[in-house]
Design a protein around this motif. Structure first.
Motif, PDB file in Angstrom:
ATOM      1  N   GLU A 182       1.018  -1.670  -0.102  1.00 59.91           N
ATOM      2  CA  GLU A 182       0.405   0.278   0.013  1.00 59.91           C
ATOM      3  C   GLU A 182       1.448   1.087   0.277  1.00 59.91           C
ATOM      4  O   GLU A 182       1.727   1.324   1.277  1.00 59.91           O
ATOM      5  N   THR A 191       2.261  -4.898   3.691  1.00 63.89           N
ATOM      6  CA  THR A 191       1.471  -6.865   4.923  1.00 63.89           C
ATOM      7  C   THR A 191       1.150  -7.662   4.185  1.00 63.89           C
ATOM      8  O   THR A 191       1.069  -8.070   3.170  1.00 63.89           O
ATOM      9  N   GLY A 193      -2.121   4.243   1.794  1.00 63.56           N
ATOM     10  CA  GLY A 193      -3.586   4.225   2.781  1.00 63.56           C
ATOM     11  C   GLY A 193      -3.839   3.360   1.092  1.00 63.56           C
ATOM     12  O   GLY A 193      -5.142   2.896   0.992  1.00 63.56           O
ATOM     13  N   LEU A 245      15.393   2.812   7.797  1.00 64.76           N
ATOM     14  CA  LEU A 245      14.574   1.929   8.486  1.00 64.76           C
ATOM     15  C   LEU A 245      13.538   0.217   8.036  1.00 64.76           C
ATOM     16  O   LEU A 245      13.741  -0.159   8.509  1.00 64.76           O
ATOM     17  N   LYS A 266      -0.063 -11.264   8.738  1.00 67.36           N
ATOM     18  CA  LYS A 266      -0.573  -9.751   8.918  1.00 67.36           C
ATOM     19  C   LYS A 266       1.194  -9.508  10.136  1.00 67.36           C
ATOM     20  O   LYS A 266       1.237  -7.995  10.258  1.00 67.36           O
ATOM     21  N   LYS A 320       5.981   6.435   2.765  1.00 67.43           N
ATOM     22  CA  LYS A 320       4.270   5.650   3.092  1.00 67.43           C
ATOM     23  C   LYS A 320       4.164   4.718   2.531  1.00 67.43           C
ATOM     24  O   LYS A 320       2.785   4.708   1.804  1.00 67.43           O
ATOM     25  N   VAL A 321       4.849   3.844   2.507  1.00 64.51           N
ATOM     26  CA  VAL A 321       4.516   3.069   1.177  1.00 64.51           C
ATOM     27  C   VAL A 321       4.618   1.354   3.036  1.00 64.51           C
ATOM     28  O   VAL A 321       5.884   1.276   3.849  1.00 64.51           O
ATOM     29  N   VAL A 322       3.702   0.718   2.455  1.00 62.41           N
ATOM     30  CA  VAL A 322       3.172  -0.161   3.520  1.00 62.41           C
ATOM     31  C   VAL A 322       3.299  -2.033   2.834  1.00 62.41           C
ATOM     32  O   VAL A 322       2.417  -2.042   2.385  1.00 62.41           O
ATOM     33  N   LYS A 347      16.036  -2.304   7.504  1.00 68.97           N
ATOM     34  CA  LYS A 347      16.687  -2.764   9.029  1.00 68.97           C
ATOM     35  C   LYS A 347      14.940  -3.947   9.536  1.00 68.97           C
ATOM     36  O   LYS A 347      16.017  -4.528  10.668  1.00 68.97           O
ATOM     37  N   GLN A 348      14.025  -3.996   8.883  1.00 65.82           N
ATOM     38  CA  GLN A 348      12.454  -4.280   9.186  1.00 65.82           C
ATOM     39  C   GLN A 348      13.002  -6.024   9.052  1.00 65.82           C
ATOM     40  O   GLN A 348      12.281  -6.762   9.725  1.00 65.82           O
ATOM     41  N   THR A 366       4.411  -7.362   8.944  1.00 62.01           N
ATOM     42  CA  THR A 366       4.149  -5.358   8.375  1.00 62.01           C
ATOM     43  C   THR A 366       5.657  -5.432   8.024  1.00 62.01           C
ATOM     44  O   THR A 366       6.821  -5.501   8.907  1.00 62.01           O
ATOM     45  N   ILE A 367       6.323  -4.152   6.985  1.00 59.49           N
ATOM     46  CA  ILE A 367       6.760  -3.638   7.099  1.00 59.49           C
ATOM     47  C   ILE A 367       6.827  -2.467   6.498  1.00 59.49           C
ATOM     48  O   ILE A 367       6.111  -1.999   6.139  1.00 59.49           O
ATOM     49  N   CYS A 368       6.572  -0.893   7.287  1.00 57.42           N
ATOM     50  CA  CYS A 368       6.266   0.302   6.588  1.00 57.42           C
ATOM     51  C   CYS A 368       7.630   1.116   6.711  1.00 57.42           C
ATOM     52  O   CYS A 368       8.625   1.082   7.602  1.00 57.42           O
ATOM     53  N   CYS A 369       7.750   1.524   5.577  1.00 53.51           N
ATOM     54  CA  CYS A 369       8.585   3.308   5.399  1.00 53.51           C
ATOM     55  C   CYS A 369       7.927   4.272   5.176  1.00 53.51           C
ATOM     56  O   CYS A 369       7.195   5.013   4.709  1.00 53.51           O
ATOM     57  N   LEU A 370       8.092   4.912   6.875  1.00 53.16           N
ATOM     58  CA  LEU A 370       7.640   5.916   7.199  1.00 53.16           C
ATOM     59  C   LEU A 370       7.550   6.974   6.149  1.00 53.16           C
ATOM     60  O   LEU A 370       6.165   7.957   5.762  1.00 53.16           O
TER      61      LEU A 370
END
Lengths: 126, 164
Positions: A41, A112, A44, A88, A99, A108-110, A91-92, A101-105
């Motif tokens: 995603e 799942t 969102g 980051l 369920k 805004k890439v998630v 590094k996840q 997740t890896i998120c790149c804040l």
């Protein structure tokens, strides 16, 4: 400032500890099953779903620019490249359980992990 | 009263230096939002040394300035969520009950992490990020305890300087 711990402290710390135990128990009982696809995603919005069984490299583009690279290898997905300053998301680690997740804040890439079956149990004890 | 401005200025500078020190320490175990929360020691101390209004002021300006210096707009939003929730919890607990500084700090540590996750769930529009709450909760207890211990040791030393 008082020097010693009193009843009020033990009350609050007790609540904190009980909550902690409950959260960990909840996590143990909801031990995730292995998923079969990853959902990507961006901001969102659904970007795409990719099969975990197929080894591949996917470039994630935001506004025509490649921001993150998702690699799927041996049934696990991980972020192999990112243009954000802290990396980051790289590094996840690798994800494969339902369920996770890896998120790149910054971008805004998630990512799942999802699975087709819901409430999949390994075994049921009667 | 005019002495308050330089005192708070020194504390703000301390909080900013601790933000910088924290950005140098590679304290990262694969969980987004996990932080040592070193600056919280300043907030807890002002809460005890001074009043809550000054602590709120330092907390807010610290997040803004540190965000512009070492982070970006997103890190400001996440930090603000964490700082706000943790501050509210610490303030309510301190006002309603006579608690030890370490207890306050532990609660602050937990809710700083939870606040960041809540902002992340909202900003990313993805509820699965909440799956990090157990790990962040336990991390918050540990860092909160360490920060509380530090504040407990610093308080008697700084009180003489601050209330002069």
């Amino acid at each position: 400032m008082k020097k010693k711990f009193t009843m009020a402290d033990f009350l609050i710390l007790g609540i904190v500890a009980i909550l902690g135990v409950l959260i960990v128990l909840w996590m143990v009982f909801h031990a995730a099953s292995v998923g079969d696809r990853v959902l990507v995603e961006v901001d969102g919005q659904e970007y795409g779903t990719y099969d975990l069984k197929k080894d591949a490299v996917y470039d994630i583009k935001v506004k025509g620019e490649v921001t993150n690279t998702l690699t799927i290898k041996d049934g696990k997905a991980y972020m192999s490249a990112a243009n954000c300053p802290d990396h980051l998301c790289m590094k996840q680690g690798k994800i494969h359980q339902d369920k996770q997740t890896i998120c790149c804040l910054p971008n805004k890439v998630v990512v799942t992990v999802i699975s087709n079956e819901k409430n999949e149990y390994d075994s049921v004890v009667k | 009263m005019t002495l308050k401005v330089p005192k708070l200025g020194v504390f703000l500078a301390l909080a900013l230096i601790l933000s910088y020190v924290e950005s140098l320490i590679p304290f990262y175990f694969g969980i987004p939002g996990m932080k040592l929360g070193l600056t919280n020691v300043i907030i807890v101390l002002i809460l005890y040394l001074d009043d809550w209004k000054d602590a709120a002021l330092i907390s807010f300006t610290r997040v803004l300035i540190a965000g512009f210096m070492f982070g970006n707009v997103y890190s400001i939003i996440y930090s603000l969520g964490g700082a706000l929730l943790s501050f509210l919890i610490m303030l309510i607990l301190k006002k309603t009950m006579n608690l030890h500084i370490i207890t306050i700090s532990i609660c602050g540590g937990i809710f700083h992490n939870i606040g960041q996750i809540i902002v992340a769930v909202w900003a990313m529009d993805n509820i699965y990020i909440a799956g990090y709450i157990p790990a962040l909760y336990i991390a918050g207890i540990i860092t909160g305890f360490l920060i509380g211990l530090l504040a407990y040791e610093l308080y008697p030393r700084l009180r003489k300087v601050f209330n002069r």
